[in-house]
Design a protein around this motif. Structure first.
Motif, PDB file in Angstrom:
ATOM      1  N   TRP A 238       3.580   4.172  -4.521  1.00 34.47           N
ATOM      2  CA  TRP A 238       5.004   3.543  -4.822  1.00 34.47           C
ATOM      3  C   TRP A 238       5.794   4.483  -5.785  1.00 34.47           C
ATOM      4  CZ3 TRP A 238       2.269   0.912  -1.415  1.00 34.47           C
ATOM      5  CH2 TRP A 238       2.722   0.219  -0.660  1.00 34.47           C
ATOM      6  N   ARG A 239       7.052   4.724  -5.729  1.00 32.10           N
ATOM      7  CA  ARG A 239       7.599   5.288  -6.961  1.00 32.10           C
ATOM      8  C   ARG A 239       7.700   4.605  -8.011  1.00 32.10           C
ATOM      9  NH1 ARG A 239       9.088   9.613  -4.083  1.00 32.10           N
ATOM     10  NH2 ARG A 239       9.463   9.320  -1.891  1.00 32.10           N
ATOM     11  N   SER A 240       7.892   3.106  -8.136  1.00 31.83           N
ATOM     12  CA  SER A 240       7.827   2.529  -9.100  1.00 31.83           C
ATOM     13  C   SER A 240       7.321   1.044  -8.963  1.00 31.83           C
ATOM     14  CB  SER A 240       9.183   2.303  -9.854  1.00 31.83           C
ATOM     15  OG  SER A 240      10.077   1.899  -8.943  1.00 31.83           O
ATOM     16  N   GLY A 241       6.585   0.317  -9.677  1.00 34.59           N
ATOM     17  CA  GLY A 241       6.193  -1.032  -9.558  1.00 34.59           C
ATOM     18  C   GLY A 241       5.391  -1.223  -8.164  1.00 34.59           C
ATOM     19  N   GLY A 242       4.731  -0.407  -7.948  1.00 37.37           N
ATOM     20  CA  GLY A 242       3.720  -0.417  -6.750  1.00 37.37           C
ATOM     21  C   GLY A 242       2.286  -1.118  -6.969  1.00 37.37           C
ATOM     22  N   PRO A 243       1.807  -1.539  -6.030  1.00 32.29           N
ATOM     23  CA  PRO A 243       0.289  -2.117  -6.010  1.00 32.29           C
ATOM     24  C   PRO A 243      -0.623  -1.156  -6.490  1.00 32.29           C
ATOM     25  CG  PRO A 243       0.794  -1.908  -3.795  1.00 32.29           C
ATOM     26  CD  PRO A 243       2.216  -1.584  -4.390  1.00 32.29           C
ATOM     27  N   ARG A 244      -1.541  -1.686  -7.270  1.00 28.15           N
ATOM     28  CA  ARG A 244      -2.907  -0.823  -7.649  1.00 28.15           C
ATOM     29  C   ARG A 244      -3.912  -0.848  -6.492  1.00 28.15           C
ATOM     30  NH1 ARG A 244      -1.059  -3.660 -12.173  1.00 28.15           N
ATOM     31  NH2 ARG A 244      -2.804  -5.266 -11.774  1.00 28.15           N
ATOM     32  N   ILE A 245      -3.840  -1.538  -5.652  1.00 22.87           N
ATOM     33  CA  ILE A 245      -4.932  -1.456  -4.721  1.00 22.87           C
ATOM     34  C   ILE A 245      -4.759  -0.347  -3.427  1.00 22.87           C
ATOM     35  CG2 ILE A 245      -5.096  -3.991  -4.850  1.00 22.87           C
ATOM     36  CD1 ILE A 245      -3.743  -4.497  -2.244  1.00 22.87           C
ATOM     37  N   PRO A 246      -5.681   0.041  -2.774  1.00 30.23           N
ATOM     38  CA  PRO A 246      -5.587   1.114  -1.834  1.00 30.23           C
ATOM     39  C   PRO A 246      -4.543   0.424  -0.554  1.00 30.23           C
ATOM     40  CG  PRO A 246      -7.659   1.016  -2.200  1.00 30.23           C
ATOM     41  CD  PRO A 246      -7.040  -0.421  -3.125  1.00 30.23           C
ATOM     42  N   VAL A 247      -3.387   1.034  -0.126  1.00 32.03           N
ATOM     43  CA  VAL A 247      -2.553   0.568   0.970  1.00 32.03           C
ATOM     44  C   VAL A 247      -2.707   2.006   1.898  1.00 32.03           C
ATOM     45  CG1 VAL A 247      -0.256   0.158   1.746  1.00 32.03           C
ATOM     46  CG2 VAL A 247      -1.344  -0.752  -0.458  1.00 32.03           C
ATOM     47  N   VAL A 248      -3.122   1.874   2.979  1.00 30.52           N
ATOM     48  CA  VAL A 248      -3.108   2.901   4.005  1.00 30.52           C
ATOM     49  C   VAL A 248      -2.640   2.651   5.478  1.00 30.52           C
ATOM     50  CG1 VAL A 248      -5.303   3.848   2.915  1.00 30.52           C
ATOM     51  CG2 VAL A 248      -5.485   2.427   4.554  1.00 30.52           C
ATOM     52  N   GLN A 249      -2.148   3.716   5.993  1.00 31.92           N
ATOM     53  CA  GLN A 249      -1.714   3.661   7.315  1.00 31.92           C
ATOM     54  C   GLN A 249      -3.009   4.144   8.135  1.00 31.92           C
ATOM     55  OE1 GLN A 249       1.396   3.024   9.374  1.00 31.92           O
ATOM     56  NE2 GLN A 249      -0.315   3.299  10.761  1.00 31.92           N
ATOM     57  N   LEU A 250      -3.470   3.485   9.144  1.00 34.64           N
ATOM     58  CA  LEU A 250      -4.479   3.890   9.948  1.00 34.64           C
ATOM     59  C   LEU A 250      -3.928   3.837  11.479  1.00 34.64           C
ATOM     60  CD1 LEU A 250      -7.272   1.756   8.536  1.00 34.64           C
ATOM     61  CD2 LEU A 250      -6.834   3.943   7.914  1.00 34.64           C
ATOM     62  N   THR A 251      -3.822   4.990  11.920  1.00 36.39           N
ATOM     63  CA  THR A 251      -3.308   5.285  13.271  1.00 36.39           C
ATOM     64  C   THR A 251      -4.219   5.756  14.179  1.00 36.39           C
ATOM     65  OG1 THR A 251      -1.074   5.859  12.268  1.00 36.39           O
ATOM     66  CG2 THR A 251      -1.404   6.482  14.636  1.00 36.39           C
ATOM     67  N   CYS A 252      -4.374   5.165  15.493  1.00 34.45           N
ATOM     68  CA  CYS A 252      -5.478   5.567  16.135  1.00 34.45           C
ATOM     69  C   CYS A 252      -5.071   5.368  17.727  1.00 34.45           C
ATOM     70  CB  CYS A 252      -6.762   4.644  15.930  1.00 34.45           C
ATOM     71  SG  CYS A 252      -8.023   5.184  17.096  1.00 34.45           S
ATOM     72  N   SER A 253      -4.935   6.664  18.378  1.00 34.62           N
ATOM     73  CA  SER A 253      -4.177   6.627  19.679  1.00 34.62           C
ATOM     74  C   SER A 253      -4.586   7.968  20.228  1.00 34.62           C
ATOM     75  CB  SER A 253      -2.680   6.225  19.724  1.00 34.62           C
ATOM     76  OG  SER A 253      -2.070   6.722  20.802  1.00 34.62           O
ATOM     77  N   PRO A 254      -4.855   8.162  21.549  1.00 29.24           N
ATOM     78  CA  PRO A 254      -4.897   7.249  22.320  1.00 29.24           C
ATOM     79  C   PRO A 254      -6.389   6.715  22.828  1.00 29.24           C
ATOM     80  CG  PRO A 254      -4.959   9.057  23.707  1.00 29.24           C
ATOM     81  CD  PRO A 254      -4.886   9.421  22.081  1.00 29.24           C
ATOM     82  N   VAL A 255      -6.602   5.629  23.289  1.00 34.29           N
ATOM     83  CA  VAL A 255      -7.871   5.130  23.816  1.00 34.29           C
ATOM     84  C   VAL A 255      -8.350   6.030  25.177  1.00 34.29           C
ATOM     85  CG1 VAL A 255      -9.233   3.161  25.255  1.00 34.29           C
ATOM     86  CG2 VAL A 255      -7.842   2.860  23.189  1.00 34.29           C
ATOM     87  N   HIS A 256      -7.169   6.295  25.876  1.00 34.34           N
ATOM     88  CA  HIS A 256      -7.377   7.074  27.080  1.00 34.34           C
ATOM     89  C   HIS A 256      -6.048   7.566  27.747  1.00 34.34           C
ATOM     90  CE1 HIS A 256      -8.412   7.502  31.660  1.00 34.34           C
ATOM     91  NE2 HIS A 256      -9.191   8.480  30.935  1.00 34.34           N
ATOM     92  N   ASN A 257      -5.852   8.711  27.141  1.00 31.82           N
ATOM     93  CA  ASN A 257      -4.404   9.408  27.591  1.00 31.82           C
ATOM     94  C   ASN A 257      -4.564  10.829  26.992  1.00 31.82           C
ATOM     95  OD1 ASN A 257      -1.787   9.984  28.480  1.00 31.82           O
ATOM     96  ND2 ASN A 257      -1.523   7.643  28.254  1.00 31.82           N
TER      97      ASN A 257
END
Length: 542
Positions: free
Chosen positions: A439-458
């Protein structure tokens, strides 16, 4: 005599109960009987000539893994007599143990022609084979299927032949599905795959739709929807898609207590034919996104999963454009912030990624400004054409909603009883990656992650692979800044950096959550139909 048409699917579970979904050929009483004496019984209900049951099994014990059978009017129909798979079980994890969450999206279920699959082995098929052949293999506690469980607009050669036997495919919408019966056929094609059928019978699953469950780019914009409503096939397609989703996917996401309080479930279950009641629900959802909620929450020990509907809950009017209508946004806030001290990890499931490659994010934000009229009517018309042509409709295309989600995560992460991690789980974009937010200001101190998983079959074309790789680069970020400057776009409240990927291929991610630690593993199918680990990382050292 009733026969088992589809299922069983093991759905909502906790330490003492589980729900099991089936489709049968006729009205009957369905019983699920476990080897340790746990049991559940339910009558079938009817929709559009099809018969279904959702059985609540009670008397389960934490730590036990009893096998089970399914009986229709006291006749055993599961396990199948000639099944090569081990018995299906209902596993109730010990409280306090690790929670394993496996997730992915985009499973095109067309059977391969001539025995060769051009897009490689199915990751769920491969997972099923591993679990069936290795009793000691690590078993997920839940499968999160994050959208595109079926492809209503991209049918297989076999399905096209079947459709041609019903109607003229030269008439719109051609080889796409049009009604409830055709949607049912897609679920049969997908879930009668022997490996998938066994896997879904023995590993609990949670699901949410994405666009291909109805049509590509579903609810992109108000102008898109207005154009779709001028066709003579769209209304039946949408209503049938929502009705079949409710039956085949949504019901199993709900706990017995939630079902008991659901007037739609009561109406459909009580009627000799639930079709009118379910169609009325779909019509309400079409007319007013706030009238029907497809989002839901599940807690697994000290892991909270909040699954967000990022398709049907949208507000499309340009001046009020939002990923979630106000009631849905309020609900999401309540689920994230209520009883924070009761969970150590927050998983927000949304079919569409919140954090994208930087150039993709900036392009969508710029496009949203153009469509809103920031640069005048000519640019707005160009922006709408670009929005549809390039699929610019993720969270970044709803800038206020993107910022609102960032603010909500920051508030949750800054609380005195903050979780150890916040993970946003997504699919849709036919590749995998990890992005860490700050965060640019006032953000959390814990890990915040985007986990993207695709495709299963494509698959993903080479040019799109190159584009996604370029989208994370320094030149791409410079280009993105030029676009957002042209669109007069404010800076987002968060920045993010890629921590892994992009990875391409048929794949699954698994989170292993124990106490306040979080471990991530990405596995990809190989040509010999095995799952190979290509990435492992620890999200927090706590």
């Amino acid at each position: 005599m009733a026969e088992l048409r589809l299922g069983p699917l093991l759905r909502c579970t906790d330490g003492s109960f589980a729900t099991v979904w089936v489709e049968t050929s006729a009205s009957c009483t369905v019983q699920v009987r476990c080897s340790d004496g746990a049991v559940g019984t339910a009558p079938t209900f009817q929709v559009a000539g099809h018969h279904y049951a959702l059985v609540t099994v009670t008397g389960l014990r934490p730590g036990a893994s009893p096998s089970y059978e399914v009986l229709l009017d006291d006749t055993s129909v599961w396990p199948l007599a000639d099944s090569p798979f081990p018995p299906s079980v209902i596993r109730s994890p010990d409280t306090g143990g690790a929670v394993r969450v496996t997730f992915g999206s985009c499973r095109w279920a067309a059977p391969p022609a001539r025995g060769t699959d051009p897009i490689g082995p199915d990751a769920l098929d491969t997972l099923a084979t591993r679990l069936a052949t290795d009793p000691d293999a690590e078993r997920p506690d839940v499968l999160l299927l994050l959208g595109d469980q079926i492809y209503a607009d991209e049918t297989s050669e076999q399905t096209r032949r079947w459709l041609a036997g019903r109607r003229d495919l030269d008439q719109p919408p051609g080889a796409q599905v049009t009604d409830y019966e055709e949607y049912c056929h897609l679920y049969y094609e997908s879930w009668l795959d022997p490996e998938i059928r066994w896997l879904l019978s023995t590993v609990p699953s949670l699901m949410i739709f994405d666009d291909h469950d109805v049509v590509d780019d579903w609810n992109t914009s108000a102008a898109w929807l207005a154009d779709m409503r001028t066709t003579d096939w769209w209304q039946e397609r949408l209503l049938s898609g929502l009705m079949s989703y409710w039956v085949y996917q949504h019901l199993g996401n709900l706990s017995p207590a939630e079902l008991a309080d659901d007037p739609a479930w009561a109406a459909v279950h009580a009627a000799p034919d639930g079709t009118p009641a379910l169609r009325a629900l779909a019509e309400r959802a079409d007319a007013d996104s706030a009238s029907v909620r497809f989002s839901y929450r599940r807690d697994f020990g000290r892991v909270r999963v909040v699954m967000v509907d990022s398709r049907a809950a949208r507000v499309l009017a340009e001046e009020r454009r939002a990923m979630l209508d106000p009631a849905e946004a309020t609900w999401l806030r309540e689920q994230v912030l209520s009883d924070e001290q009761t969970y150590d990890h927050l998983l927000i499931g949304t079919s569409l990624p919140w954090l994208l490659p930087h150039l993709v994010h900036d392009t969508e934000t710029w496009n949203a400004a153009l469509c809103a009229g920031e640069r005048g009517k000519r640019w707005a018309r160009l922006g709408e054409r670009l929005r549809r042509g390039a699929d610019l409709e993720h969270w970044a295309a709803f800038p206020r909603s993107f910022a609102d989600l960032a603010d909500l995560i920051a508030e949750a992460g800054a609380a005195r009883a903050a979780p150890a991690t916040v993970c946003v789980l997504s699919g849709d974009v036919h590749h995998g990656y990890i992005a860490k937010a700050s965060w640019r200001s006032g953000g959390p101190r814990i890990p915040v992650v985007q986990l993207t998983c695709s495709p299963v079959h494509n698959s993903v074309p080479l040019m799109m692979r190159m584009g996604f790789r370029f989208g994370w680069s320094a030149p791409a970020r410079l280009l993105g800044r030029l676009l957002t400057r042209h669109g007069r776009c404010p800076r987002p409240p968060v920045s993010w950096r890629k921590q892994g990927g992009p990875w391409f291929g048929n794949q699954l991610m698994t989170l292993i959550l124990r106490d306040r630690s979080a471990h991530l593993r990405l596995e990809r199918t190989t040509s010999d139909a095995t799952l190979q680990t290509v990435h492992e990382s620890v999200l927090t050292d706590d």
